[in-house]
Design a protein around this motif. Structure first.
Motif, mmCIF file in Angstrom:
data_model
loop_
_atom_site.group_PDB
_atom_site.id
_atom_site.type_symbol
_atom_site.label_atom_id
_atom_site.label_comp_id
_atom_site.label_asym_id
_atom_site.label_seq_id
_atom_site.Cartn_x
_atom_site.Cartn_y
_atom_site.Cartn_z
ATOM 1 N N GLY A 96 0.812 -1.090 -0.067
ATOM 2 C CA GLY A 96 0.049 0.001 0.070
ATOM 3 C C GLY A 96 0.701 1.307 -0.088
ATOM 4 O O GLY A 96 0.417 2.282 0.281
ATOM 5 N N GLU A 98 3.205 4.019 -1.753
ATOM 6 C CA GLU A 98 3.146 4.714 -3.325
ATOM 7 C C GLU A 98 4.569 4.389 -4.035
ATOM 8 O O GLU A 98 4.564 4.507 -4.954
ATOM 9 C CB GLU A 98 3.107 6.284 -3.193
ATOM 10 C CG GLU A 98 1.526 6.660 -3.060
ATOM 11 C CD GLU A 98 0.527 6.062 -4.217
ATOM 12 O OE1 GLU A 98 0.977 6.134 -5.093
ATOM 13 O OE2 GLU A 98 -0.555 5.951 -3.937
ATOM 14 N N ARG A 155 -5.526 1.490 -3.064
ATOM 15 C CA ARG A 155 -5.730 3.225 -2.284
ATOM 16 C C ARG A 155 -6.871 3.222 -1.609
ATOM 17 O O ARG A 155 -6.767 4.211 -0.818
ATOM 18 C CB ARG A 155 -5.723 3.912 -3.409
ATOM 19 C CG ARG A 155 -4.173 4.088 -4.237
ATOM 20 C CD ARG A 155 -4.212 5.047 -5.508
ATOM 21 N NE ARG A 155 -2.691 5.229 -6.069
ATOM 22 C CZ ARG A 155 -2.601 5.630 -7.193
ATOM 23 N NH1 ARG A 155 -3.470 6.265 -7.918
ATOM 24 N NH2 ARG A 155 -1.316 5.892 -7.690
#
Length: 529
Positions: A96, A98, A155
């Motif tokens: 999770g 980025e 997301r």
């Protein structure tokens, strides 16, 4: 005197018969022309085949380097980009974060660049567009149906699409990439095969041409040996026998027309030389007679010179002695003019004696080299300076003798040479300036150069050659005494030793005379009597 030799009737008939037989043969010019044409044809064929092979090899290598290899590299980049996309999506879904999504984004960009590279290649050489369309469609379907929804769900923190669906879509994408890579590998293998075929053709062509050329050269070598070298060797052997002294040996010509003609020319030259030899022998006999007559004349002249010098010196000594007696006994008793006349007579007789002595010394130089030995110029120069000690003391001068090398020569003549040069350095001094004479020497590559320098009046450049001519004087006798033979005698001594003498111009006052001696391995020839 020259004579001409005409061929006899038999030689003319032989030459005509030989010429008639030679017309049935090819001359060397035609043989060489045909051989050169054959060699040129083979070389041309070889160049053409080599050019074709090189062009094929160049095209195959260019296709391999410009199209096939870049396409295979782009396909590998495409496969890596697809794997990076799958890895990035999986890492982002699990973590999770980025930053785990960066491989996916970079992979998408790399995939598009690799696809653009592949599409930019020539369709005729790399047929990959069909496979590339399938790969791009499968990649877009995988991203649309699985990757982008999975990223959005991760997301949002919700459940993403089914992993089994994503795996099936990615397996289809990976299978398409495999088909593309297999096609690119086959194209690379075909390109390598084309390069190998071109290399093989080129090697075969050159081997064939080289073999034919070697065969032709072998045939030409055998032909040259039989038609040219063997007749030339026979002709050369006959000529060598003539050169060794067998002038009566005939020199027939065999073989091709040109060599036979050359033999006839050599034979004519031999006959001409025989005629010239007779003339030369007659001339040599006359020269021998003249040489003997000249030798007798030289001996007579030499004897005359000694007798004349002795007979001349005897009355001169009497004239000089009695004039000196008159000068001592009646000096001051007669008038001034009588004293002057007596003084003139004494001076003339003394100068005549010096002149005769110098001429005798000049004539003796160069008669024989039997007195040659290894001479230290330092010892000779020191002895010559010691002989001039009275003159040096009267002028308050200085003689500096440096270390000098050793030469091969006559010690007495070398001492006389140095005495003349040092004496000139003392005699031709400037008014009011004590004379200083330096004697130095150098040796380079066996050649010795001896220099005698002074601080006197010097020698103008226009008189450098004149001073070495006998009886040539640059000053009046009442200014500088002498007979005008000293430097000419020095020149004769230097040349007798195989060297030379010259004037070296310097920046300061005075004059420098340089005498060169050759290496001691050489010795001058003995002059004739």
């Amino acid at each position: 005197m020259t004579t001409s030799v005409r061929p006899t009737r038999r030689r003319l008939s032989t030459r005509l018969a030989r010429s008639a037989g030679d017309t049935q043969r090819w001359p060397l010019s035609r043989l060489f022309a045909v051989g050169a044409a054959i060699v040129l044809l083979l070389v041309t064929v070889g160049v053409v085949l080599g050019t074709v092979g090189l062009v094929g090899l160049t095209e195959a290598r260019s296709d391999q380097l410009r199209r096939v290899a870049p396409a295979q590299e782009a396909g590998q980049r495409l496969a890596v980009a697809v794997l990076e996309q799958e890895t990035g999506v999986r890492g982002f879904v699990l973590a999770g974060r980025e930053e785990f999504l960066e491989p996916y984004l970079a992979g998408v960009v790399a995939e598009r660049e690799a696809a653009r590279t592949l599409r930019g290649l020539d369709e005729g050489a790399v047929p990959v567009h069909t496979d590339l369309d399938a790969v791009e469609a499968a990649a877009q379907q995988w991203r649309t149906a699985f990757a982008e929804p999975a990223i959005a769900a991760a997301r949002a923190g919700t459940a993403g699409p089914d992993q089994a669906v994503g795996k099936a879509l990615f397996d289809r994408l990976r299978a398409g990439v495999g088909v593309l890579e297999a096609d690119l590998d086959r194209e690379q293998t075909a390109g390598r095969q084309r390069v190998g075929d071109a290399v093989g053709f080129l090697a075969t062509a050159w081997i064939g041409v080289a073999s034919v050329l070697l065969l032709v050269l072998l045939v030409v070598g055998v032909g040259l040996r039989r038609t040219v070298l063997r007749p030339v060797s026979v002709l050369a052997a006959d000529v060598r026998e003539v050169v060794r002294g067998d002038m009566q040996r005939p020199v027939p010509g065999t073989g091709p027309r040109e060599i036979a003609g050359l033999g006839e020319d050599v034979e004519a030259m031999r006959l001409h030389i025989l005629a010239e030899l007779d003339v030369l022998q007659h001339t040599n006999r006359r020269l021998d007679d003249q040489a003997q007559e000249l030798e007798r004349s030289n001996r007579d002249l030499e004897q005359f010179a000694y007798v004349a010098s002795h007979d001349l010196q005897e009355p001169l000594r009497k004239v000089s002695s009695f004039c000196q007696l008159l000068q001592r006994r009646y000096g001051g008793q007669l008038d001034d003019r009588a004293d002057q006349y007596i003084e003139f007579a004494v001076d003339g007789a003394q100068r005549m004696q010096r002149l005769i002595n110098d001429l005798l010394a000049f004539s003796r130089v160069g008669r024989t080299t039997e007195g040659f030995a290894e001479v230290s110029l330092t010892d000779v120069a020191t002895a010559a300076a010691a002989g001039l000690e009275t003159t040096r003391a009267e002028l308050d001068g200085e003689i500096v003798v440096g270390p000098l090398p050793t030469v091969s020569g006559d010690p007495q003549l070398l001492r006389q040479l140095l005495a003349n040069l040092i004496g000139n350095g003392l005699k031709f001094h400037r008014e009011g300036v004590p004379p200083v004479v330096h004697v130095s020497g150098t040796e380079r590559d066996g050649e010795v150069e001896l220099r005698v320098s002074d601080n006197g009046i010097g020698i103008e450049p226009e008189y450098e050659d004149k001073i070495f001519v006998i009886f040539q004087r640059l000053h009046a006798r009442d200014v500088y005494a002498g007979t005008g033979i000293g430097l000419s005698l020095a020149k004769k001594i230097a040349e007798f030793h195989g060297g030379g003498i010259r004037v070296v111009q310097g920046d300061g006052p005075g004059a420098t005379v340089a005498v060169t001696f050759p290496p001691r391995t050489t010795q001058p020839e003995e002059s004739p009597a």
